[in-house]
Design a protein around this motif. Structure first.
Motif, mmCIF file in Angstrom:
data_model
loop_
_atom_site.group_PDB
_atom_site.id
_atom_site.type_symbol
_atom_site.label_atom_id
_atom_site.label_comp_id
_atom_site.label_asym_id
_atom_site.label_seq_id
_atom_site.Cartn_x
_atom_site.Cartn_y
_atom_site.Cartn_z
ATOM 1 N N LEU A 19 1.023 16.285 5.057
ATOM 2 C CA LEU A 19 -0.163 15.701 4.432
ATOM 3 C C LEU A 19 -0.445 16.329 3.078
ATOM 4 C CD1 LEU A 19 -2.547 15.358 7.517
ATOM 5 C CD2 LEU A 19 -1.397 13.526 6.278
ATOM 6 N N GLU A 23 -0.387 14.404 -0.471
ATOM 7 C CA GLU A 23 -1.564 14.394 -1.320
ATOM 8 C C GLU A 23 -1.243 14.883 -2.729
ATOM 9 O OE1 GLU A 23 -5.434 13.517 -2.261
ATOM 10 O OE2 GLU A 23 -4.324 13.079 -0.398
ATOM 11 N N HIS A 26 0.513 12.125 -4.443
ATOM 12 C CA HIS A 26 -0.444 11.056 -4.743
ATOM 13 C C HIS A 26 -1.249 11.370 -6.003
ATOM 14 C CE1 HIS A 26 -3.503 7.999 -4.221
ATOM 15 N NE2 HIS A 26 -4.442 8.936 -4.169
ATOM 16 N N SER A 46 0.281 2.139 -1.275
ATOM 17 C CA SER A 46 1.299 2.858 -0.500
ATOM 18 C C SER A 46 0.883 4.259 -0.088
ATOM 19 C CB SER A 46 2.602 2.940 -1.315
ATOM 20 O OG SER A 46 3.071 1.646 -1.627
ATOM 21 N N HIS A 47 -0.324 4.686 -0.424
ATOM 22 C CA HIS A 47 -0.729 6.064 -0.106
ATOM 23 C C HIS A 47 -0.853 6.268 1.405
ATOM 24 C CE1 HIS A 47 -2.533 9.949 -0.280
ATOM 25 N NE2 HIS A 47 -3.729 9.531 0.116
ATOM 26 N N ARG A 48 -1.588 5.419 2.072
ATOM 27 C CA ARG A 48 -1.806 5.581 3.519
ATOM 28 C C ARG A 48 -0.514 5.434 4.334
ATOM 29 N NH1 ARG A 48 -6.106 8.642 3.638
ATOM 30 N NH2 ARG A 48 -7.869 7.731 2.497
ATOM 31 N N PRO A 49 0.273 4.400 4.123
ATOM 32 C CA PRO A 49 1.531 4.328 4.900
ATOM 33 C C PRO A 49 2.475 5.478 4.592
ATOM 34 C CG PRO A 49 1.432 2.599 3.236
ATOM 35 C CD PRO A 49 0.073 3.181 3.311
ATOM 36 N N GLN A 51 1.520 8.556 3.866
ATOM 37 C CA GLN A 51 0.970 9.666 4.652
ATOM 38 C C GLN A 51 1.418 9.585 6.102
ATOM 39 O OE1 GLN A 51 -3.282 9.473 4.090
ATOM 40 N NE2 GLN A 51 -3.275 11.337 2.829
ATOM 41 N N LEU A 52 1.279 8.402 6.688
ATOM 42 C CA LEU A 52 1.635 8.250 8.097
ATOM 43 C C LEU A 52 3.123 8.473 8.317
ATOM 44 C CD1 LEU A 52 0.834 7.499 10.970
ATOM 45 C CD2 LEU A 52 1.189 5.091 10.370
ATOM 46 N N TRP A 93 5.373 -0.383 7.829
ATOM 47 C CA TRP A 93 4.159 -0.466 7.015
ATOM 48 C C TRP A 93 4.442 -0.040 5.569
ATOM 49 C CZ3 TRP A 93 -0.831 2.923 7.873
ATOM 50 C CH2 TRP A 93 -1.850 2.433 7.047
ATOM 51 N N SER A 97 4.151 -2.367 2.264
ATOM 52 C CA SER A 97 3.280 -2.000 1.141
ATOM 53 C C SER A 97 4.057 -1.955 -0.171
ATOM 54 C CB SER A 97 2.623 -0.652 1.415
ATOM 55 O OG SER A 97 3.584 0.397 1.429
#
Length: 398
Positions: A19, A23, A26, A46-49, A51-52, A93, A97
C-alpha cells in the motif's frame, strides 16, 4: 502456532509495504502528470485497482514462501486458492480500468460541445459500445480463469469442449433475442445510423439519444421522459434522424387565410421577423402559397435553424407573430365564410328569382326521357331488359 503468527504478521507487513509503495507511485504520478491527460486519467481510474492487485500479490507471495513447512496441508491450499481468485479479480479490474483510461484519453480529442460535432459523436458512440463489450469480455475471461483454478472444472474440461457445439446451439436458440440485440448494437455503432446525442423521432416522440448500449437505447424525450427501446428496433423499423449529417434543420408554419391576403407583404414581414431573431441561422426563409381550395388559401412559411430545439422555438415565434400581424394589419385576410343573399327583383343568374307565372310540375310518374336510365330510348330499353328483365324473370321462377 508461532509459525502461524509469523505468517500473519508477514502478510500484514507485506500488505502495508505494498500500500505504501502504491501510494508513493500514485503521488509521484499525479505530481508529474498535472499537464498530461493520460497521467491524470491513470491516477483517477487505476489507483484503487492497482492498490488491490499489489496488496493481494504481496500477501500471496508472503503466504506462499512462509508456509513451505506446511506444503500439502488443506488450510494452506485453501488460503492460497482464495488469494489466487482475489488476484484474478484484481487483475481483471486493473485491466478494465486501463482500458477505460485509454478510451477516455482517446475521447478527449473529440469535443462534442462544438456546433459541428457529428464526427465526435460518432466516435464517442463507437468507443462507448466497445468499452462495454471489452469489459464484458474481461469479466467473462476472469470468471473462466477463476473456474479453471478448481480441479473439478479442469477434470471435466475435455467433456465440455466435446459438447461445446451442442451447448453453443442451445445457447444461441435460448438467447436469440439477446444476441440479436447485441449484434444490432454493434451494427448501430459502426453503421453510423444513430449516434449519441442524435435528435430522433421514434414512436411519434421527438427526443435525443441519451444512452446507447449493446442491448437497448435510451431516448430522452423533450418533456424529460425516457423511452427505452431495444437496439434491434433501430435496425428493423424506420425512424427519423434529424442530425445524421448535420444539426441544422428546416421547419414549416402553415396558415389558412382569405384570398384577400397580400402575400408579398406577408413575405416581407416574415423576412423582417427572422432577421431580427437569434433563432434563425440565416439559411432559409421562404413563404409560398401551397394551396388555394375551399374558399381559402394556404400559406406555408419555411424557415431554418441551427438545431432542432431552436427550430421549434422559431416555428412557434413565426406562428405567433404572423397571426398577430394578420389580425392587426390585414383583418380582411382573416379566414371567413361568405354567404350571398339575393332578392326577388334580382336579375343575376345565381340570384333566387320569384317565378311570375305558375309552372307546370311533372308528376312522379311523368318523367322526361332524359331523366331516365332505363327506358325512353333504344339504349335505355336494352339496359332495362338486361338488368330489370332478368330480375323479373327470376321473380317469375319463384
Amino acid at each position: 502456532m508461532q509459525s502461524y503468527l509469523v505468517t500473519v504478521v508477514a502478510a500484514l507487513a507485506a500488505a502495508a509495504i505494498a500500500l505504501l509503495l502504491v501510494e508513493v507511485v500514485h503521488r509521484v504520478t499525479r505530481r508529474l502528470g498535472r499537464r498530461s491527460l493520460l497521467m491524470t486519467e491513470l491516477t483517477e481510474h487505476s489507483h484503487r485497482p492497482f492498490q488491490l492487485a499489489g496488496t493481494v500479490l504481496a500477501v500471496q507471495l508472503v503466504v506462499r514462501f512462509t508456509t513451505l513447512y506446511a506444503v500439502g496441508s488443506p488450510w494452506r491450499q485453501a488460503v492460497l486458492h482464495a488469494l489466487v481468485i482475489a488476484l484474478i479479480a484484481a487483475a481483471a479490474w486493473l485491466v478494465a480500468s486501463l482500458l477505460v483510461v485509454i478510451e477516455d484519453t482517446a475521447l478527449a480529442r473529440f469535443r462534442v460541445d462544438v456546433p459541428n460535432n457529428r464526427h465526435a459523436r460518432r466516435v464517442r458512440t463507437q468507443v462507448v459500445l466497445l468499452r462495454r463489450l471489452t469489459i464484458a469480455v474481461i469479466v467473462v475471461l476472469a470468471v473462466g480463469v477463476t473456474l479453471m483454478t478448481f480441479p473439478a472444472v479442469r477434470g471435466i474440461g475435455a467433456g465440455v469442449l466435446t459438447s461445446a457445439g451442442v451447448v453453443g446451439v442451445v445457447a444461441a436458440l435460448a438467447a436469440q433475442s439477446l444476441l440479436g440485440n447485441v449484434l444490432a448494437g454493434l451494427q448501430l455503432a459502426f453503421s453510423d445510423a444513430v449516434r449519441l446525442d442524435d435528435v430522433v423521432v421514434v414512436e411519434g416522440e421527438w427526443g435525443r439519444i441519451e444512452e446507447l448500449t449493446l442491448s437497448y437505447v435510451v431516448v430522452q424525450i423533450w418533456d424529460d421522459r425516457r423511452l427505452i427501446l431495444p437496439t434491434s428496433y433501430f435496425t428493423s423499423r424506420p425512424f427519423e434522424n434529424w442530425t445524421r449529417t448535420e444539426a441544422a434543420v428546416l421547419g414549416t408554419a402553415v396558415f389558412d387565410v382569405d384570398w384577400a391576403l397580400p402575400v408579398q407583404a406577408m413575405r416581407e414581414e416574415l423576412r423582417r421577423l427572422v432577421e431580427s431573431s437569434d433563432l434563425w441561422d440565416g439559411r432559409v426563409c421562404v413563404l409560398q402559397v401551397v394551396d388555394a381550395t375551399g374558399g381559402m388559401i394556404q400559406v406555408r412559411a419555411l424557415v431554418s435553424a441551427a438545431d432542432a430545439g431552436s427550430l421549434w422555438d422559431l416555428r412557434c415565434l413565426v406562428r405567433e407573430h404572423l397571426v398577430a400581424w394578420v389580425r392587426d394589419h390585414r383583418p380582411t385576410a382573416m379566414p371567413r365564410v361568405r354567404a350571398e343573399v339575393g332578392d326577388a327583383s334580382g336579375t343575376l343568374p345565381w340570384q333566387a328569382v320569384q317565378p311570375r307565372r305558375p309552372v307546370r310540375r311533372l308528376s312522379d310518374t311523368d318523367v322526361p326521357d332524359d331523366a331516365r336510365v332505363f327506358g325512353g330510348s333504344d339504349d335505355g330499353d336494352a339496359r332495362s331488359e338486361a338488368f330489370v328483365g332478368r330480375e323479373d324473370h327470376a321473380d317469375s321462377r319463384r
